[in-house]
Design a protein around this motif. Sequence first.
Motif, PDB file in Angstrom:
ATOM      1  N   THR A 103       3.113  11.956   5.880  1.00 20.11           N
ATOM      2  CA  THR A 103       2.624  11.961   7.260  1.00 20.11           C
ATOM      3  C   THR A 103       3.758  11.786   8.267  1.00 20.11           C
ATOM      4  OG1 THR A 103       0.503  11.045   6.536  1.00 20.11           O
ATOM      5  CG2 THR A 103       1.032  10.878   8.887  1.00 20.11           C
ATOM      6  N   ILE A 104       4.630  10.806   8.027  1.00 19.94           N
ATOM      7  CA  ILE A 104       5.704  10.519   8.990  1.00 19.94           C
ATOM      8  C   ILE A 104       6.978  11.288   8.673  1.00 19.94           C
ATOM      9  CG2 ILE A 104       4.743   8.223   9.406  1.00 19.94           C
ATOM     10  CD1 ILE A 104       7.017   7.059   7.740  1.00 19.94           C
ATOM     11  N   ARG A 105       6.997  11.978   7.496  1.00 15.81           N
ATOM     12  CA  ARG A 105       8.143  12.769   7.067  1.00 15.81           C
ATOM     13  C   ARG A 105       9.434  11.939   7.030  1.00 15.81           C
ATOM     14  NH1 ARG A 105       6.334  17.969   7.039  1.00 15.81           N
ATOM     15  NH2 ARG A 105       4.541  18.433   8.384  1.00 15.81           N
ATOM     16  N   GLU A 106       9.296  10.720   6.520  1.00 13.13           N
ATOM     17  CA  GLU A 106      10.450   9.845   6.343  1.00 13.13           C
ATOM     18  C   GLU A 106      10.323   9.106   5.021  1.00 13.13           C
ATOM     19  OE1 GLU A 106      11.258   7.150   9.501  1.00 13.13           O
ATOM     20  OE2 GLU A 106      11.017   8.656  11.084  1.00 13.13           O
ATOM     21  N   LYS A 107      11.455   8.706   4.478  1.00 11.80           N
ATOM     22  CA  LYS A 107      11.478   7.908   3.258  1.00 11.80           C
ATOM     23  C   LYS A 107      11.251   6.451   3.618  1.00 11.80           C
ATOM     24  CE  LYS A 107      12.193   7.545  -1.216  1.00 11.80           C
ATOM     25  NZ  LYS A 107      11.275   8.171  -2.193  1.00 11.80           N
ATOM     26  N   LEU A 108      10.320   5.813   2.937  1.00  9.00           N
ATOM     27  CA  LEU A 108      10.004   4.423   3.240  1.00  9.00           C
ATOM     28  C   LEU A 108      11.012   3.479   2.594  1.00  9.00           C
ATOM     29  CD1 LEU A 108       6.141   4.616   2.792  1.00  9.00           C
ATOM     30  CD2 LEU A 108       7.395   4.427   4.937  1.00  9.00           C
ATOM     31  N   PRO A 109      11.177   2.281   3.155  1.00  9.48           N
ATOM     32  CA  PRO A 109      12.164   1.328   2.614  1.00  9.48           C
ATOM     33  C   PRO A 109      11.790   0.883   1.200  1.00  9.48           C
ATOM     34  CG  PRO A 109      11.394   0.671   4.800  1.00  9.48           C
ATOM     35  CD  PRO A 109      10.509   1.783   4.352  1.00  9.48           C
ATOM     36  N   GLU A 110      12.771   0.380   0.477  1.00 12.26           N
ATOM     37  CA  GLU A 110      12.558  -0.150  -0.856  1.00 12.26           C
ATOM     38  C   GLU A 110      11.634  -1.368  -0.789  1.00 12.26           C
ATOM     39  OE1 GLU A 110      12.936  -0.151  -4.931  1.00 12.26           O
ATOM     40  OE2 GLU A 110      13.810   1.285  -3.515  1.00 12.26           O
ATOM     41  N   GLY A 111      10.632  -1.396  -1.668  1.00 12.31           N
ATOM     42  CA  GLY A 111       9.702  -2.521  -1.689  1.00 12.31           C
ATOM     43  C   GLY A 111       8.635  -2.483  -0.622  1.00 12.31           C
ATOM     44  N   PHE A 112       8.547  -1.361   0.092  1.00 11.50           N
ATOM     45  CA  PHE A 112       7.523  -1.220   1.131  1.00 11.50           C
ATOM     46  C   PHE A 112       6.142  -1.428   0.525  1.00 11.50           C
ATOM     47  CE2 PHE A 112       4.621   1.477   3.657  1.00 11.50           C
ATOM     48  CZ  PHE A 112       4.852   0.960   4.923  1.00 11.50           C
ATOM     49  N   GLN A 113       5.301  -2.181   1.221  1.00  7.84           N
ATOM     50  CA  GLN A 113       3.933  -2.520   0.802  1.00  7.84           C
ATOM     51  C   GLN A 113       3.885  -3.560  -0.315  1.00  7.84           C
ATOM     52  OE1 GLN A 113       1.997   1.327   0.065  1.00  7.84           O
ATOM     53  NE2 GLN A 113       1.022   1.194   2.073  1.00  7.84           N
ATOM     54  N   ARG A 114       4.990  -4.148  -0.671  1.00 11.53           N
ATOM     55  CA  ARG A 114       4.986  -5.249  -1.622  1.00 11.53           C
ATOM     56  C   ARG A 114       4.937  -6.586  -0.868  1.00 11.53           C
ATOM     57  NH1 ARG A 114       3.422  -3.742  -6.707  1.00 11.53           N
ATOM     58  NH2 ARG A 114       4.156  -1.603  -7.028  1.00 11.53           N
ATOM     59  N   ALA A 115       4.430  -7.605  -1.542  1.00 14.58           N
ATOM     60  CA  ALA A 115       4.165  -8.884  -0.884  1.00 14.58           C
ATOM     61  C   ALA A 115       5.401  -9.448  -0.194  1.00 14.58           C
ATOM     62  CB  ALA A 115       3.630  -9.883  -1.917  1.00 14.58           C
ATOM     63  N   GLU A 116       6.548  -9.395  -0.849  1.00 21.89           N
ATOM     64  CA  GLU A 116       7.756  -9.988  -0.278  1.00 21.89           C
ATOM     65  C   GLU A 116       8.203  -9.260   0.994  1.00 21.89           C
ATOM     66  OE1 GLU A 116       7.220 -11.211  -4.365  1.00 21.89           O
ATOM     67  OE2 GLU A 116       7.213  -9.226  -3.411  1.00 21.89           O
ATOM     68  N   TYR A 117       8.035  -7.945   1.012  1.00 20.49           N
ATOM     69  CA  TYR A 117       8.387  -7.159   2.203  1.00 20.49           C
ATOM     70  C   TYR A 117       7.457  -7.526   3.362  1.00 20.49           C
ATOM     71  CZ  TYR A 117       9.370  -3.023   5.104  1.00 20.49           C
ATOM     72  OH  TYR A 117       9.714  -2.175   6.134  1.00 20.49           O
ATOM     73  N   LEU A 118       6.159  -7.660   3.069  1.00 17.92           N
ATOM     74  CA  LEU A 118       5.186  -8.004   4.110  1.00 17.92           C
ATOM     75  C   LEU A 118       5.401  -9.419   4.634  1.00 17.92           C
ATOM     76  CD1 LEU A 118       1.923  -6.412   2.661  1.00 17.92           C
ATOM     77  CD2 LEU A 118       3.571  -5.425   4.258  1.00 17.92           C
ATOM     78  N   LEU A 119       5.819 -10.323   3.754  1.00 18.80           N
ATOM     79  CA  LEU A 119       6.124 -11.683   4.196  1.00 18.80           C
ATOM     80  C   LEU A 119       7.315 -11.671   5.148  1.00 18.80           C
ATOM     81  CD1 LEU A 119       5.746 -14.783   3.946  1.00 18.80           C
ATOM     82  CD2 LEU A 119       7.333 -14.698   2.006  1.00 18.80           C
ATOM     83  N   GLU A 120       8.326 -10.911   4.800  1.00 20.56           N
ATOM     84  CA  GLU A 120       9.522 -10.819   5.628  1.00 20.56           C
ATOM     85  C   GLU A 120       9.217 -10.231   6.999  1.00 20.56           C
ATOM     86  OE1 GLU A 120      13.882  -8.542   5.498  1.00 20.56           O
ATOM     87  OE2 GLU A 120      12.646  -8.706   3.687  1.00 20.56           O
ATOM     88  N   HIS A 121       8.199  -9.349   7.068  1.00 18.72           N
ATOM     89  CA  HIS A 121       7.875  -8.692   8.328  1.00 18.72           C
ATOM     90  C   HIS A 121       6.657  -9.300   9.029  1.00 18.72           C
ATOM     91  CE1 HIS A 121      10.629  -5.790   6.555  1.00 18.72           C
ATOM     92  NE2 HIS A 121      10.792  -5.290   7.769  1.00 18.72           N
TER      93      HIS A 121
END
Length: 284
Positions: free
Chosen positions: A236-254
């Motif tokens: 949809t956004i035509r971009e590569k998502l960051p490593e660990g995107f949608q994982r608990a630790e990534y969401l905690l950090e953000h």
Amino acid sequence: MSWITRTRQQLTGFLAKRDTPENLWTKCKNCGAMVYTKEWEDNDHVCPRCDHHDRIGGRARFAQLFDGDYRLLAAPRVAEDPLKFKDQKRYVDRLKAARAQTGEQDAMLCADGTITGHRAVVGVQDFAFMGGSMGMSVGETFLSGVDAALAAKCPFIMFTAAGGARMQEGILSLMQMPRTTVGIQMLKDAGLPYIVVLTDPTTGGVTASYAMLGDIQIAEPNALIGFAGQRVIEQTIREKLPEGFQRAEYLLEHGMLDMVVHRRDLKPTLGQLIGLLMARRLAA
């Protein structure tokens, strides 16, 4: 009959009488390690090699959380297959298969008990039952948990694990999103805590409703949490998502979670939170 045939029959008969457990080993889905099933269960279904948190159902979760005995809330009765849905299989056949596999009537269980001495109602979704999908039964069970918490004047703790709404129930499954949201508002109006523990995976319409509306948002390590899948988002956004995107630790950090808690620490953490939140309510 030759001596070879006789020996084979004797050995076969001897081996058949041996009482060997069917599931002596459990294979970790993350690292592939073979672990004694007893060791796996004693470690709360967490791999002792790589710390992978395996998916578990309601009864196993209740046994880990509650101090001792707990009361399982009766599952509400709902209409089965209201749309007479059929894809590759009839919906009723899928339900029968899921019930035979899990031993449960549907994808959510609720129970009433104590956690470190604090009374609480706990709801658990089981991903093994049709991907933990949210249908009318899940919605009604969630609301029965809310009603029990209101009656007992105690917190409601929800463990989520789902692939989203159950497509075989169409709009009726989607209506569980606003219904459960109303139930959460009833808890808030009563001043009762609603705590969410997101487990792997929590996605789709569940994430878009009761999974992200907790007063406190907790997740198990490395749990997959999101609405749409990573591939869909990238297309949809035509971009590569960051490593660990949608994982608990990534969401905690953000900032989307309050904490990530190891399964062995969930019970004392929840007990401490309940004590603090209920003390605040009594003071108010």
